[in-house]
Design a protein around this motif. Structure first.
Motif, mmCIF file in Angstrom:
data_model
loop_
_atom_site.group_PDB
_atom_site.id
_atom_site.type_symbol
_atom_site.label_atom_id
_atom_site.label_comp_id
_atom_site.label_asym_id
_atom_site.label_seq_id
_atom_site.Cartn_x
_atom_site.Cartn_y
_atom_site.Cartn_z
ATOM 1 N N ASP A 57 0.949 -1.272 -0.051
ATOM 2 C CA ASP A 57 -0.049 -0.108 0.046
ATOM 3 C C ASP A 57 0.776 1.269 -0.069
ATOM 4 O O ASP A 57 0.645 2.330 -0.481
ATOM 5 N N LEU A 58 1.905 1.345 0.582
ATOM 6 C CA LEU A 58 2.902 2.345 0.753
ATOM 7 C C LEU A 58 3.742 2.465 -0.496
ATOM 8 O O LEU A 58 3.719 3.723 -0.905
ATOM 9 N N ILE A 59 4.076 1.409 -1.060
ATOM 10 C CA ILE A 59 5.131 1.518 -2.333
ATOM 11 C C ILE A 59 4.100 1.890 -3.379
ATOM 12 O O ILE A 59 4.631 2.492 -4.715
ATOM 13 N N LYS A 60 2.851 1.665 -3.694
ATOM 14 C CA LYS A 60 2.107 1.969 -4.699
ATOM 15 C C LYS A 60 1.870 3.540 -4.694
ATOM 16 O O LYS A 60 1.792 3.955 -5.821
ATOM 17 N N HIS A 61 1.954 4.119 -3.498
ATOM 18 C CA HIS A 61 1.939 5.673 -3.605
ATOM 19 C C HIS A 61 3.112 6.309 -3.855
ATOM 20 O O HIS A 61 3.140 7.427 -4.786
ATOM 21 N N GLN A 62 4.181 5.961 -3.788
ATOM 22 C CA GLN A 62 5.639 6.461 -4.113
ATOM 23 C C GLN A 62 6.762 5.623 -3.981
ATOM 24 O O GLN A 62 6.629 4.431 -3.579
ATOM 25 N N TYR A 63 7.848 6.065 -4.611
ATOM 26 C CA TYR A 63 9.147 5.258 -4.579
ATOM 27 C C TYR A 63 9.496 5.615 -3.223
ATOM 28 O O TYR A 63 9.690 6.393 -2.611
ATOM 29 N N GLN A 77 14.058 3.645 4.344
ATOM 30 C CA GLN A 77 12.879 4.778 4.574
ATOM 31 C C GLN A 77 11.715 3.477 5.048
ATOM 32 O O GLN A 77 10.678 3.758 6.021
ATOM 33 N N LEU A 78 11.550 2.454 4.347
ATOM 34 C CA LEU A 78 10.561 1.313 4.861
ATOM 35 C C LEU A 78 10.947 0.860 6.241
ATOM 36 O O LEU A 78 9.807 0.520 6.928
ATOM 37 N N ALA A 79 12.247 0.673 6.463
ATOM 38 C CA ALA A 79 12.726 0.120 7.794
ATOM 39 C C ALA A 79 11.980 1.051 8.752
ATOM 40 O O ALA A 79 11.832 0.528 10.025
ATOM 41 N N ALA A 80 12.220 2.432 8.860
ATOM 42 C CA ALA A 80 11.688 3.268 9.469
ATOM 43 C C ALA A 80 10.162 3.181 9.982
ATOM 44 O O ALA A 80 9.622 3.470 11.000
ATOM 45 N N LEU A 81 9.393 2.285 8.998
ATOM 46 C CA LEU A 81 8.060 2.227 9.165
ATOM 47 C C LEU A 81 7.926 0.724 9.669
ATOM 48 O O LEU A 81 6.863 0.049 9.446
ATOM 49 N N ASP A 82 8.995 -0.092 9.912
ATOM 50 C CA ASP A 82 8.907 -1.487 10.521
ATOM 51 C C ASP A 82 8.515 -2.491 9.329
ATOM 52 O O ASP A 82 7.848 -3.337 9.615
ATOM 53 N N ALA A 138 -0.346 12.451 -2.684
ATOM 54 C CA ALA A 138 -0.676 10.846 -2.864
ATOM 55 C C ALA A 138 -2.115 10.757 -2.447
ATOM 56 O O ALA A 138 -2.555 9.476 -3.112
ATOM 57 N N GLU A 139 -2.707 11.397 -1.733
ATOM 58 C CA GLU A 139 -4.123 11.284 -1.323
ATOM 59 C C GLU A 139 -4.925 12.565 -1.138
ATOM 60 O O GLU A 139 -4.302 13.546 -0.979
ATOM 61 N N THR A 140 -6.144 12.598 -1.041
ATOM 62 C CA THR A 140 -7.096 13.826 -1.059
ATOM 63 C C THR A 140 -6.726 14.194 0.362
ATOM 64 O O THR A 140 -7.128 13.585 1.103
ATOM 65 N N PRO A 141 -6.433 15.413 0.534
ATOM 66 C CA PRO A 141 -6.463 16.072 2.027
ATOM 67 C C PRO A 141 -7.875 15.888 2.591
ATOM 68 O O PRO A 141 -8.983 16.004 1.838
ATOM 69 N N LEU A 142 -8.194 15.885 3.786
ATOM 70 C CA LEU A 142 -9.387 15.749 4.526
ATOM 71 C C LEU A 142 -10.228 17.293 4.554
ATOM 72 O O LEU A 142 -9.368 18.223 4.324
ATOM 73 N N THR A 143 -11.263 17.223 4.457
ATOM 74 C CA THR A 143 -12.043 18.601 4.695
ATOM 75 C C THR A 143 -11.866 18.945 6.113
ATOM 76 O O THR A 143 -12.311 18.375 7.081
ATOM 77 N N LEU A 144 -11.626 20.182 5.999
ATOM 78 C CA LEU A 144 -11.229 20.734 7.386
ATOM 79 C C LEU A 144 -12.679 21.452 8.006
ATOM 80 O O LEU A 144 -13.632 21.992 6.947
ATOM 81 N N PHE A 165 2.561 11.078 6.732
ATOM 82 C CA PHE A 165 3.398 11.719 5.780
ATOM 83 C C PHE A 165 3.508 11.108 4.656
ATOM 84 O O PHE A 165 3.370 11.578 3.227
ATOM 85 N N GLN A 166 4.215 9.873 4.661
ATOM 86 C CA GLN A 166 4.106 9.015 3.549
ATOM 87 C C GLN A 166 2.662 8.532 2.697
ATOM 88 O O GLN A 166 2.798 8.826 1.504
ATOM 89 N N HIS A 167 1.879 8.467 3.291
ATOM 90 C CA HIS A 167 0.699 8.285 2.715
ATOM 91 C C HIS A 167 0.105 9.460 2.024
ATOM 92 O O HIS A 167 -0.498 9.605 0.956
ATOM 93 N N ARG A 168 0.433 10.836 2.542
ATOM 94 C CA ARG A 168 -0.101 11.922 2.042
ATOM 95 C C ARG A 168 0.651 12.552 0.678
ATOM 96 O O ARG A 168 -0.081 13.256 0.080
ATOM 97 N N PHE A 169 1.995 12.477 0.875
ATOM 98 C CA PHE A 169 2.768 13.207 -0.008
ATOM 99 C C PHE A 169 3.628 12.134 -0.988
ATOM 100 O O PHE A 169 3.976 11.296 -0.470
#
Length: 748
Positions: free
Chosen positions: A164-170, A175-180, A210-216, A280-284
């Motif tokens: 799911d993470l790698i689909k969004h960006q390289y 970087q992935l190790a920091a996310l366990d 990489a994803e649509t921001p939430l509506t504030l 942040f990875q999911h958003r940008f």
């Protein structure tokens, strides 16, 4: 021969001065020459820029320092100067703005510049390694991986998370190790043909998000609109836990990235870094670097270089990341700004929060401070309109604030610290399929081992502290100096074998809950269970599966974690902060209780909080419960103003410690005498001490302190500068270990 350039170098030594050196290979006229040495050509150093590393001889060793300046002459005769050994860099590794920040910090905290600069550099650069950026491969999803909907990975949740993470960006392996997400997980995905490793490419085709921001909601939108991104201002984003502060951070960063600038985000501890990084990875679709103590030296250097080169658009880090070089810095964000971990407690005692304000001011960019329970200093800055207050009073989405109940446990029969009502409430939530969190800010099984016959207690031989009882493994442990020994089976005083573990700790609470609820997982979260890398993230992942469980732990649980299925929080001991020897004790108690309470009901499910106390009628607890943290803080501020304490006055602590108690006390007595000669005691500047520290003996050293209290900040520094120069010359100053702590946050 033309006059040589004089190199002014800052070295990592406790000496409060800079050092003059000649260029490498230069031999001054009249200097003694080694007849066997091969003459070396002198290096022309006139064009060297400040910030390059230089290897120099220093006594019998060689040190690596930073060039501060090049000048035409020295106050010392040339024949007394030594030539530098080697110029390590052609261009500065320390950028001009970080060098300026280091010099400011050295002056404000009265710490040697060389040691301050050493703090700013990664370990490998301090050791002389070349600042070479290693291009590592990145992972991308294959066509098959992009079309994978989850059936293939139904029994491999970690692989699904990685995909799911790698689909969004390289993403790189580090970087992935920091996310366990470790290499075996990636290898499994690669073998299934879902991902592949490629050389990193500059991909300008990806959109920023990489994803649509939430509506504030309206409050969030007003807060974000108030931030000016082309000018300096410090903003306090005061929002209840779960009010959506992180979403404002994300959207503020998006505005900065759209301008081609970088963002620096500081978090209190590394346990929060993977969680924040994941958001942040999911958003940008942007390179993100992390900087914290959990990285090895090579990983830290590469992240630092990615930030310095401008390649990393976002840097997320703990306290020391405030010194990260960022050529296009556009915003600084500090989450949980009140947290004590932003102040270094030994060595170079700096505040990352305060240095961030200085850095933002110099760069003309906004500083965004976020907290549900801001420090009194920050709240006071808002009152004086030095900071702008942005308030969020409601939780994001449909989440409602938890209902909080003070439970009087006087004269109640307690089961290992739990009231019967608290246990029944936990059972009710578990039966409903929910989760519960139990908070006790004391690790170990029990804080004391006591003889039932004579009252003897097991004390640490190195500290004025009792040994904590631990059951797994079974031993006694001092949490101040790390002294450990086997469990004692016989009283040292009367030889009785009737020894009792007195008091509560996380281990004891865990055991009691496991006995009471044998069919439900009890997950303990404290320093002992989270020592291993990624341990905290593994716990968070387990809890977020949503199965009924009980979390029991220390303040590590209070810091920013999102547990959507926790509907009940039980606080076992709320009274400790009311009796603290530190005047900040009540403030920290209020912050901790509010933060812990904020773990309940953060999603669709309503939450409740039970606070067990022997002092339910205490005015501070009543104010916190009925009027909320802002009114609680105002009550404390009134008390601080009457007592002439921060934020209405400015403090410095002069600390001294030695194995000889008399020497440490004598040094501080001399220090006070010198201080009163420079600035006699008056209403504007007052002295207290020397006095024993709250924990007088620690690790075989006796500790004392002299408190200096000033009405104006400039008066404090006008005293400290000449005073420290004189203390450096005292004979006792060379025998005892002493330090200066400006704006101390921990009086112990």
């Amino acid at each position: 021969m033309s006059a040589p350039a004089i190199l002014v170098v800052a070295l990592p030594t406790p000496l409060r001065r800079l050092f003059d050196y000649l260029p490498p290979g230069y031999q001054p006229p009249g200097a003694a020459k080694d007849m066997f040495a091969q003459p070396a050509a002198a290096v022309d150093c006139h064009s060297l820029q400040p910030g390059v590393r230089i290897k120099v001889p220093f006594g019998r060793q060689e040190l690596i320092g930073i060039l501060i300046a090049v000048k035409g002459e020295s106050e010392f005769p040339l024949e007394q100067l030594k030539p530098a050994t080697e110029i390590l860099d052609q261009s500065p590794v320390l950028t001009e703005d970080i060098l300026e920040l280091s010099q400011w910090a050295s002056g404000y905290y009265h710490h040697p510049l060389g040691e301050v600069i050493s703090t700013t550099l990664p370990t490998l650069l301090r050791q002389g390694q070349a600042p070479e950026r290693q291009r590592e491969q990145v992972w991308q999803a294959t066509d098959k991986g992009r079309g994978e909907l989850g059936a293939l990975l139904k029994r491999a949740p970690k692989q699904q998370q990685a995909l799911d993470l790698i689909k969004h960006q390289y993403l790189s392996s580090s970087q992935l190790a920091a996310l366990d997400i470790n290499r075996p997980i990636l290898k499994g995905l690669q073998e299934k043909g879902l991902i592949e490793a490629i050389d990193r490419l500059e991909d300008n085709s990806q959109t920023l998000l990489a994803e649509t921001p939430l509506t504030l909601n309206e409050e969030q939108q007003q807060a974000l609109s108030a931030v000016e991104f082309d000018n300096y201002n410090s903003y306090l984003l005061r929002g209840a836990t779960g009010s959506g502060k992180t979403e404002i951070y994300l959207q503020a960063i998006a505005k900065v990235l759209e301008q081609g600038k970088q963002a620096l985000v500081l978090v209190p501890e590394i346990g929060l870094t993977p969680q924040t990084l994941g958001r942040f990875q999911h958003r940008f679709n942007a390179p993100i670097a992390t900087l914290h103590s959990g990285l090895n030296d090579s990983e830290r250097l590469q992240a630092w270089l990615a930030a310095q080169s401008g390649e990393a658009s976002i840097v997320i880090g703990t306290r020391s990341a405030v010194f990260t070089p960022l050529p296009n810095l556009g915003v600084i964000i500090i989450d949980e700004e009140h947290d004590l971990s932003f102040k270094q407690q030994d060595g170079f005692r700096y505040s990352a929060r305060d240095l961030a304000a200085i850095r933002a001011q110099k760069h003309h960019i906004p500083l965004l401070l976020g907290s549900a329970t801001p420090s009194l200093e920050t709240a006071h800055n808002c009152e004086r309109q030095r900071f702008k207050l942005l308030e969020l009073t409601q939780r994001a989405g449909n989440a409602k604030p938890p209902a909080i109940e003070l439970q009087d446990i006087r004269r109640q029969a307690l089961i290992e610290g739990f009231s019967q009502e608290s246990l029944e409430q936990i059972r009710t939530e578990l039966d409903a399929g929910n989760q519960a969190l139990v908070f006790i800010n004391r690790r170990g099984y029990a804080p004391t081992l006591m003889c039932h016959d004579c009252g003897w207690q097991a004390h640490c031989p190195n500290c004025d502290a009792r040994l904590t009882v631990h059951q797994h493994p079974r031993h006694l442990h001092c949490h101040h100096c790390d002294y450990q020994c086997g469990m004692v089976d016989q009283c040292y005083s009367c030889l009785s074998s009737d020894l009792t573990a007195v008091g509560l700790g996380t281990e004891r609470s865990e055991a009691a809950l496991q006995d009471e609820f044998p069919d439900v997982p009890v997950i303990r979260v404290d320093r002992d269970t989270t020592r291993r890398k990624d341990a905290m993230q593994n716990i968070v992942d387990e809890v977020n599966k949503g199965e009924p469980c009980i979390l029991v732990g220390t303040q590590m649980l209070a810091k920013g974690h999102h547990f959507p299925d926790v509907t009940l929080v039980v606080v076992l001991d709320a009274d400790g902060g009311l009796f603290s020897a530190d005047f900040r004790g009540p403030e920290r108690m209020g912050q901790l209780l509010t933060q812990v309470a904020g773990r309940a009901g953060r999603a669709e499910k309503p939450g409740r909080v039970i606070i067990q106390s022997h002092l339910c009628d205490h005015p501070l607890l009543q104010t916190l419960l009925h009027d909320g943290y802002p009114d609680f803080a105002q009550q404390l501020m009134g008390e601080r103003q009457i007592a002439h304490l921060p934020p209405y006055r400015y403090l410095a602590l002069l600390r001294a410690e030695d194995k000889n108690a008399h020497q440490a006390m004598a040094f501080l007595t001399q220090a006070r005498q010198l201080a009163e000669q420079i600035f006699p005691s008056s209403v504007s500047l007052q002295y207290l001490g020397p006095l024993p520290a709250p924990l007088e003996k620690r690790n075989e050293r006796f500790r004392y302190q002299l408190q200096i209290n000033a009405g104006q900040r400039q008066d404090l520094h006008r005293l400290l500068q000449p005073l420290i120069a004189q203390l450096d010359e005292l004979p006792l100053g060379r025998k005892v270990r002493w330090s200066v702590d400006v704006d101390p946050q921990d009086m112990a």
